[in-house]
Write an enzyme that holds these catalytic residues in place. Structure first.
Site, PDB file in Angstrom:
ATOM      1  N   PHE A  12     103.379 -27.321  25.054  1.00 25.84           N
ATOM      2  CA  PHE A  12     102.185 -26.573  25.475  1.00 25.84           C
ATOM      3  C   PHE A  12     102.389 -25.095  25.127  1.00 25.84           C
ATOM      4  CE2 PHE A  12      98.881 -25.694  28.914  1.00 25.84           C
ATOM      5  CZ  PHE A  12      97.876 -26.346  28.238  1.00 25.84           C
ATOM      6  N   VAL A  15     100.940 -23.945  19.508  1.00 24.59           N
ATOM      7  CA  VAL A  15     100.233 -25.021  18.803  1.00 24.59           C
ATOM      8  C   VAL A  15      99.723 -26.072  19.799  1.00 24.59           C
ATOM      9  CG1 VAL A  15     100.457 -26.863  17.086  1.00 24.59           C
ATOM     10  CG2 VAL A  15     101.501 -24.623  16.665  1.00 24.59           C
ATOM     11  N   GLY A 209     100.639 -14.041  14.418  1.00 23.42           N
ATOM     12  CA  GLY A 209     100.947 -15.436  14.775  1.00 23.42           C
ATOM     13  C   GLY A 209     101.146 -16.319  13.551  1.00 23.42           C
ATOM     14  N   GLU A 212     106.796 -17.598  12.625  1.00 23.77           N
ATOM     15  CA  GLU A 212     107.356 -18.156  13.851  1.00 23.77           C
ATOM     16  C   GLU A 212     107.989 -17.012  14.646  1.00 23.77           C
ATOM     17  OE1 GLU A 212     107.030 -21.518  14.392  1.00 23.77           O
ATOM     18  OE2 GLU A 212     105.934 -21.406  12.525  1.00 23.77           O
ATOM     19  N   ASP A 223     112.007 -23.309   5.706  1.00 24.21           N
ATOM     20  CA  ASP A 223     110.770 -24.002   6.093  1.00 24.21           C
ATOM     21  C   ASP A 223     110.169 -24.695   4.860  1.00 24.21           C
ATOM     22  OD1 ASP A 223     108.435 -24.403   8.021  1.00 24.21           O
ATOM     23  OD2 ASP A 223     107.462 -23.358   6.359  1.00 24.21           O
ATOM     24  N   LYS A 227     109.712 -28.804   4.052  1.00 23.68           N
ATOM     25  CA  LYS A 227     108.452 -29.413   3.605  1.00 23.68           C
ATOM     26  C   LYS A 227     108.669 -30.203   2.308  1.00 23.68           C
ATOM     27  CE  LYS A 227     105.693 -26.014   6.069  1.00 23.68           C
ATOM     28  NZ  LYS A 227     105.214 -24.615   6.076  1.00 23.68           N
TER      29      LYS A 227
HETATM   30  N1  HSE Z   1     105.607 -20.461   9.906  1.00 22.12           N
HETATM   31  C1  HSE Z   1     105.191 -21.402   8.923  1.00 22.12           C
HETATM   32  C2  HSE Z   1     104.374 -20.692   7.844  1.00 22.12           C
HETATM   33  C3  HSE Z   1     104.491 -22.538   9.513  1.00 22.12           C
HETATM   34  O1  HSE Z   1     104.444 -19.486   7.802  1.00 22.12           O
HETATM   35  O2  HSE Z   1     103.708 -21.320   7.024  1.00 22.12           O
HETATM   36  C4  HSE Z   1     105.471 -23.526  10.096  1.00 22.12           C
HETATM   37  O3  HSE Z   1     105.880 -24.428   9.104  1.00 22.12           O
END
Ligand code: HSE
Length: 351
Positions: A12, A15, A209, A212, A223, A227
């Protein structure tokens, strides 16, 4: 008659609460356009759970926005966590948006194992467990006749794995390239266009926002690497791990680098690449100078994009999408809708 979809929401934070708000906002529309009566029947964090008692979801959201801690709300039981909530709350789908450590994937790994093992569909925005254990989790979903969806974990608002599955069905995907991280594209764009220093651009991304709270995975390229691993393993069943990806982030990119690229009619982007060859998958992440007329070179700010090379459908790029909690929440909702209405299956019951 609309089909009732009971959702247990894990997480909570930014996201998770955006997902709850979106479901509240879209309930009538989901019923009318998708034939789904989506109801949140439980919300759990790592410390407490709301089980449908006391305030409504709207009431919870209002109080949390007003600064009241979730655990302190009436109707919220302390001492619960995700696992206990999955075991105790009867739901059709578990929607997960929690922070999880890349080293062990927890608590997401436990959530996914318990939920899938109990025959609950899962839509998750959390990458960590999937990055390390996708094949086993997919097998568990298939054994239990349920769907495991993770479009929200794989560039969120930008359709990637779901686009490949639905829109490239029947073709062979040979290569994938993407600007898959909104934070790094935002930072590089602000440095190039507004002359901001790296730290200033990062602070702005955090304020908005996009980044992260701990942006090290974003700027370090991890990140994007996560992916790539998720896409390769879904698209090709590749068994790729993070160790197989060559990773370079953007921390060393300087203003002169960006200026040099601009003088050459190019833009520096953090590009993730996957290529399938006869001896396996080559995977890398790194800053790359792309021509301005390249479909990924045009991406501005927090926009993301992905290009697929296929044998029969040609080269196709998807780009855009909102890099913010609401975009990630909307991607979770898209996955929930697809679980119950999707024209395409898998990795799912028939597997
Ligand atoms: N913080 C990431 C972005 C999203 O900037 O795309 C989380 O995968």
């Amino acid at each position: 008659m609309a089909r009732t979809v009971r959702v247990l929401l894990l997480g909570f934070g930014r996201v998770g609460s955006a997902f709850a708000a979106l479901v509240e906002e879209r309930r009538a529309d989901l019923r009318l356009r998708q034939g789904l009566d989506v109801r949140i029947v439980g919300i759990a964090t790592s410390r407490a759970a709301w089980r449908g008692e006391g305030p409504s979801v709207g009431g919870l959201l209002e109080q949390v926005r007003g600064g009241v801690a979730f655990e302190a709300l009436p109707g919220v039981a302390c001492g619960w966590d995700g696992r206990r909530s999955i075991e105790a709350i009867d739901a059709d789908v578990v929607v997960e948006a929690v922070a999880a450590g890349l080293a062990d994937g927890e608590p997401s790994l436990t959530h996914l194992r318990v939920a899938l093992g109990q025959g609950r569909h899962v839509a998750t925005a959390t990458k960590a467990a999937l990055v390390r254990h996708y094949a086993a989790l997919r097998a568990l979903a298939r054994q239990n006749g349920v769907h495991l969806r993770f479009g929200a974990a794989t560039a969120a608002a930008l359709p990637t794995v779901d686009f490949a599955r639905a829109c490239l069905a029947g073709a062979t995907i040979e290569r994938i390239e993407g600007v898959l991280n909104g934070t790094t594209n935002f930072i590089l764009t602000r440095m190039a266009r507004a002359g901001l220093a790296y730290a200033e651009a990062l602070a702005e991304a955090q304020r908005l926002g996009i980044a992260e709270p701990d942006p090290s995975l974003d700027v370090g390229g991890w990140d994007t690497a996560c992916k790539l691993v998720l896409m390769a393993n879904d698209v090709w069943d590749a068994g790729l791990t993070l160790d197989d990806v060559e990773v370079e982030g953007i921390a060393a990119v300087s203003s002169p680098d960006l200026a040099d690229a601009a003088r050459a009619g190019r833009a520096l982007k953090l590009v993730g690449r996957l290529e399938r060859g006869s001896d396996g998958i080559a995977a890398s992440v790194g800053p790359t100078a792309l021509a301005l007329d390249h479909p990924l070179g045009r991406l501005e700010g927090s926009e993301k994009g992905v290009t697929f090379w296929t044998d029969t459908l040609g080269q196709i790029t998807v780009s855009g999408g909102q890099s913010a909690p609401r975009g990630a929440a909307a991607a979770l909702l898209r996955d929930v809708v697809h679980i119950f209405t999707g024209p395409w299956d898998g990795p799912g019951p028939e597997g």
